[in-house]
Design a protein around this motif. Sequence first.
Motif, PDB file in Angstrom:
ATOM      1  N   LYS A   1      -1.226   6.680   5.002  1.00 21.13           N
ATOM      2  CA  LYS A   1      -1.995   5.792   4.134  1.00 21.13           C
ATOM      3  C   LYS A   1      -1.650   6.038   2.669  1.00 21.13           C
ATOM      4  CE  LYS A   1      -4.096   4.216   7.742  1.00 21.13           C
ATOM      5  NZ  LYS A   1      -3.723   2.873   8.271  1.00 21.13           N
ATOM      6  N   LYS A   2      -1.283   4.979   1.972  1.00 21.91           N
ATOM      7  CA  LYS A   2      -0.925   5.075   0.557  1.00 21.91           C
ATOM      8  C   LYS A   2      -2.175   4.997  -0.311  1.00 21.91           C
ATOM      9  CE  LYS A   2       3.429   2.748   1.600  1.00 21.91           C
ATOM     10  NZ  LYS A   2       4.247   1.531   1.393  1.00 21.91           N
ATOM     11  N   ILE A   3      -2.201   5.766  -1.363  1.00 21.36           N
ATOM     12  CA  ILE A   3      -3.295   5.748  -2.323  1.00 21.36           C
ATOM     13  C   ILE A   3      -2.863   4.870  -3.489  1.00 21.36           C
ATOM     14  CG2 ILE A   3      -4.884   7.130  -3.699  1.00 21.36           C
ATOM     15  CD1 ILE A   3      -4.931   7.706  -0.674  1.00 21.36           C
ATOM     16  N   GLY A   4      -3.419   3.670  -3.550  1.00 26.25           N
ATOM     17  CA  GLY A   4      -2.938   2.655  -4.480  1.00 26.25           C
ATOM     18  C   GLY A   4      -2.987   3.036  -5.940  1.00 26.25           C
TER      19      GLY A   4
ATOM     20  N   GLU B   1       6.214  10.460  -3.592  1.00 21.88           N
ATOM     21  CA  GLU B   1       6.497   9.891  -2.276  1.00 21.88           C
ATOM     22  C   GLU B   1       5.325   9.111  -1.704  1.00 21.88           C
ATOM     23  OE1 GLU B   1       9.528   9.674  -1.588  1.00 21.88           O
ATOM     24  OE2 GLU B   1      10.127  11.320  -0.253  1.00 21.88           O
ATOM     25  N   ASN B   2       4.212   9.042  -2.426  1.00 22.39           N
ATOM     26  CA  ASN B   2       3.037   8.327  -1.932  1.00 22.39           C
ATOM     27  C   ASN B   2       3.347   6.876  -1.584  1.00 22.39           C
ATOM     28  OD1 ASN B   2       0.093   7.659  -1.608  1.00 22.39           O
ATOM     29  ND2 ASN B   2       0.484   6.512  -3.490  1.00 22.39           N
ATOM     30  N   GLN B   3       4.155   6.216  -2.405  1.00 21.84           N
ATOM     31  CA  GLN B   3       4.451   4.794  -2.172  1.00 21.84           C
ATOM     32  C   GLN B   3       5.383   4.576  -0.979  1.00 21.84           C
ATOM     33  OE1 GLN B   3       1.745   3.777  -4.229  1.00 21.84           O
ATOM     34  NE2 GLN B   3       3.039   1.997  -3.865  1.00 21.84           N
ATOM     35  N   ARG B   4       6.110   5.608  -0.565  1.00 17.05           N
ATOM     36  CA  ARG B   4       7.043   5.468   0.556  1.00 17.05           C
ATOM     37  C   ARG B   4       6.425   5.895   1.885  1.00 17.05           C
ATOM     38  NH1 ARG B   4      11.007   8.395   3.396  1.00 17.05           N
ATOM     39  NH2 ARG B   4      10.428  10.329   2.330  1.00 17.05           N
ATOM     40  N   ARG B   5       5.752   7.037   1.908  1.00 12.74           N
ATOM     41  CA  ARG B   5       5.257   7.574   3.181  1.00 12.74           C
ATOM     42  C   ARG B   5       3.745   7.750   3.213  1.00 12.74           C
ATOM     43  NH1 ARG B   5       7.750  13.642   2.146  1.00 12.74           N
ATOM     44  NH2 ARG B   5       6.132  14.353   0.699  1.00 12.74           N
ATOM     45  N   GLY B   6       3.067   7.448   2.104  1.00 12.19           N
ATOM     46  CA  GLY B   6       1.633   7.653   2.053  1.00 12.19           C
ATOM     47  C   GLY B   6       1.288   9.102   1.764  1.00 12.19           C
TER      48      GLY B   6
END
Length: 352
Positions: free
Chosen positions: A165-168, A155-160
């Motif tokens: 904040k998203k971790i690229g 879910e990192n790409q959707r909600r960070g």
Amino acid sequence: MTTNVQSNKKTTETKVMTSSKALWAGVIFSFLFTGLIWLLRGALPQVDFLPDTGFEHYYWKLPEPTFWTRATAWGGYLLHQVAMWGLIYYAQKNKAKYTSGLHGFNVIALGVNALFIMVHLFQTIFFYDGLAQDVSIVSSQGSVILMLVMVLLMENQRRGLFFGKKIGFLKESARVARKYHGYIFTWAVIYTFWYHPMESTLGHLLGFIYTFFLMVQGSLMFTRAHLNKWWTFMLEFSVLVHGTLVAVQTNTIWPMFFFGFAALFVVTQMYGLGFNKYWRWGFIAAYIAGVVIVYSSRGWANVSEIIRIPVVEYLLVFVLAGIIWLIMRLVGLFTGRVRNQRISSQATASGD
């Protein structure tokens, strides 16, 4: 030709009901069957359990297991596991698309899970033991932790990951996790389900209804209901309720579970629900106020309890991402080497 292509795309869909209605039906079934477990508590064998031996001790298992108590537990687990993995493989192999209705494999998956839920109840009544007889409680708890950590990664790409904040650099590992998460989640859920006998204690009942919810979620793969953000949030948040209530029943460190899992909500989960900044600051303020109220009486020396769960889970996100990245690299090196050998062999053959 176009008509045939469109027809082929819909061959796996069924008009039984929408996925949303199937979700609600699954939730109702989960509550009813949990009630049935409680009603049939008198039918369970009267077992003289062994005394507690420490950290890894699991109380609810037979003092003297037999071949059949083991065979029925492991046999039920393996059949359940293979059946669900087979359905996931079938769905992916046939490139199933997300739909508001149900695919045929969704209907089968719901039926398979319902069947084995009933099988496990009768297995408990007649043979009692689950997988706990042969494997550590840590393995069951670890399977659930792995599932929760993988959700954070995916879910990192959707909600960070941290306050929206998203971790690229987690993106590629998250992509692989999303592709194969069904196999891991299904293993975690079914393994944990068969680990425990269907006892009627509060902890068992809460655990089973949560497990049933997760089975419903897995059964609705490739449907819109599977992606419903409020439903998936509820599945994540239920760990807070289950962990806290069980801790209240068994020990005095319930704040570790309550504030630990609540921290995951204020740091990560609420950013996927579309709340505006006022709601978000309100939840953060409520969290801080709760900590102040509880630890003013509990003692500030114990406040470090609240960071244990989130620190472990966030660290495991990066560990899991690293493991996935390493596996990707190893697979890439192997497939690249095989590809180069094939090209070299073809070139040699053409030269001959």
